[in-house]
Design a protein around this motif. Structure first.
Motif, short mmCIF file in Angstrom:
data_model
loop_
_atom_site.label_atom_id
_atom_site.label_comp_id
_atom_site.label_asym_id
_atom_site.label_seq_id
_atom_site.Cartn_x
_atom_site.Cartn_y
_atom_site.Cartn_z
N ILE A 17 -5.53 -13.75 -7.17
CA ILE A 17 -5.68 -12.72 -6.15
C ILE A 17 -4.54 -11.70 -6.24
N LEU A 18 -4.83 -10.49 -5.78
CA LEU A 18 -3.84 -9.48 -5.52
C LEU A 18 -3.67 -9.43 -4.01
N LEU A 19 -2.48 -9.71 -3.51
CA LEU A 19 -2.23 -9.72 -2.07
C LEU A 19 -1.65 -8.38 -1.66
N LEU A 20 -2.45 -7.60 -0.97
CA LEU A 20 -2.08 -6.25 -0.54
C LEU A 20 -1.54 -6.31 0.88
N ALA A 21 -0.47 -5.54 1.17
CA ALA A 21 0.14 -5.54 2.50
C ALA A 21 0.46 -4.12 2.93
N TRP A 22 0.31 -3.86 4.22
CA TRP A 22 0.68 -2.57 4.80
C TRP A 22 0.79 -2.73 6.32
N LYS B 25 -4.65 6.57 -4.12
CA LYS B 25 -3.44 6.21 -4.85
C LYS B 25 -3.85 5.44 -6.10
N ARG B 26 -3.34 5.87 -7.23
CA ARG B 26 -3.61 5.20 -8.51
C ARG B 26 -2.34 4.52 -9.00
N LEU C 268 0.82 -1.21 0.00
CA LEU C 268 0.00 0.00 0.00
C LEU C 268 0.86 1.26 0.00
N LEU C 269 1.94 1.24 0.78
CA LEU C 269 2.83 2.39 0.91
C LEU C 269 4.28 1.94 0.77
N GLU C 270 5.17 2.91 0.63
CA GLU C 270 6.59 2.60 0.59
C GLU C 270 7.07 2.39 2.02
N GLU C 271 7.28 1.15 2.40
CA GLU C 271 7.72 0.83 3.75
C GLU C 271 8.34 -0.57 3.75
N LYS C 272 9.09 -0.87 4.78
CA LYS C 272 9.73 -2.18 4.89
C LYS C 272 8.74 -3.17 5.48
N LEU C 273 8.54 -4.26 4.77
CA LEU C 273 7.63 -5.30 5.21
C LEU C 273 8.43 -6.58 5.49
N PRO C 274 7.96 -7.42 6.39
CA PRO C 274 8.70 -8.65 6.68
C PRO C 274 8.75 -9.59 5.48
N GLU C 275 9.81 -10.38 5.42
CA GLU C 275 9.97 -11.34 4.33
C GLU C 275 9.06 -12.54 4.57
N VAL C 276 8.21 -12.82 3.60
CA VAL C 276 7.32 -13.98 3.69
C VAL C 276 7.35 -14.72 2.35
N SER C 277 6.89 -15.97 2.38
CA SER C 277 6.89 -16.81 1.19
C SER C 277 5.56 -17.53 1.05
N LEU D 77 8.21 -19.83 -2.36
CA LEU D 77 8.39 -18.69 -3.26
C LEU D 77 8.45 -17.40 -2.45
N PRO D 78 9.63 -16.76 -2.32
CA PRO D 78 9.71 -15.48 -1.62
C PRO D 78 8.87 -14.42 -2.33
N LEU D 79 8.17 -13.62 -1.57
CA LEU D 79 7.30 -12.58 -2.14
C LEU D 79 7.97 -11.21 -2.03
N VAL D 80 7.80 -10.42 -3.07
CA VAL D 80 8.33 -9.05 -3.09
C VAL D 80 7.15 -8.09 -3.17
N PHE D 81 7.07 -7.17 -2.20
CA PHE D 81 5.99 -6.20 -2.15
C PHE D 81 6.52 -4.83 -2.58
N SER D 82 6.01 -4.33 -3.68
CA SER D 82 6.36 -2.99 -4.16
C SER D 82 5.12 -2.11 -4.10
N ASP D 83 5.32 -0.82 -3.82
CA ASP D 83 4.20 0.11 -3.80
C ASP D 83 4.03 0.80 -5.15
N VAL D 84 4.87 0.42 -6.13
CA VAL D 84 4.84 1.06 -7.45
C VAL D 84 4.06 0.23 -8.46
N GLN D 85 4.29 -1.08 -8.46
CA GLN D 85 3.64 -1.98 -9.40
C GLN D 85 3.35 -3.31 -8.71
#
Length: 222
Positions: free
Chosen positions: A100-105, A211-212, A32-41, A49-57
């Motif tokens: 699904i789109l997995l959203l995190a914040w 945010k768009r 959702l925002l630019e912030e450090k999120l914990p590493e999850v898979s 599969l390690p997941l990468v969360f970006s707030d850009v795309q």
């Protein structure tokens, strides 16, 4: 007796051949925002599969073993240095969702996840995904002569807008403040020919933000 022995051997093999394959689900991630999120898979057909969360795309499309709730794993190491994976979170996913789109914040000291049904392989430029993580309902309007879409708090919806591709449209968002509906966002957005819009509404203290994200239309999804 011979026939019974044959059936006892052949029947399990036939059942194994006709059994349905393991169910999978297509997953993309988004912060959702630019912030450090914990590493999850996620657990996929061939491993974790390690997941990468970006707030850009949205992140790269991955295939995970389907379960509801969907487990997210954290990587651990024991005293001997052996790597293992333990369940860190269990995420409720929409019933019968194939993608699904997995959203995190983060909210305070806790990480929140929201699984949003998203058939991204079937989406067109005008299939906008509207996500309201806030505490107020949002009325969102695209184009001067259109009717607003209502997005209750904590929900999402995919709506087909009427604006022509390659052009643009005015957008307006309203929410209740102090018992009155107020416009908290108004602007003009382009409507791309090869991209759709992901529109996120979220709380910022006593305010609401928008945010768009321009999401490139992809193939090879569910």
């Amino acid at each position: 007796m011979f026939h019974r022995r044959v059936l006892a051997i052949v029947l399990p093999a036939l059942l194994a051949l006709t059994a349905s394959p393991a169910q999978t689900i297509k997953v993309r991630t988004l912060a959702l925002l630019e912030e450090k999120l914990p590493e999850v898979s996620l657990k996929g057909p061939e491993g974790f599969l390690p997941l990468v969360f970006s707030d850009v795309q949205p992140g790269e499309l991955v295939t995970a073993a389907s379960a509801n709730p969907l487990p997210l794993y954290k990587k651990t190491t024991d005293a001997e240095g052996k790597v293992a994976f333990a369940v860190a979170e269990s995420i409720k996913i929409p019933q019968n969702a194939k993608g699904i789109l997995l959203l995190a914040w983060t909210s305070g000291d806790k990480v929140r996840y929201l699984a949003i049904e998203d058939n991204f392989s079937e989406a067109r430029f005008n299939d906008w995904l509207l996500i309201n993580t806030g505490t107020r309902p949002v009325a969102f309007k695209v184009g001067d002569g259109s009717k607003p879409f209502l997005i209750p708090p904590g929900t999402s919806t995919t709506q087909r807008i009427s604006a022509p591709k390659g052009e643009g449209a005015t957008v307006l968002a309203q929410a209740p403040f102090d018992g009155k509906a107020k416009t908290f966002f108004s602007t003009y957005w382009p409507v791309y020919e090869d991209k759709r819009a992901l529109v996120l509404f979220f709380d910022d203290g006593s305010k609401m933000r928008v945010k768009r994200i321009s999401d490139k239309i992809i193939a090879g999804g569910p």
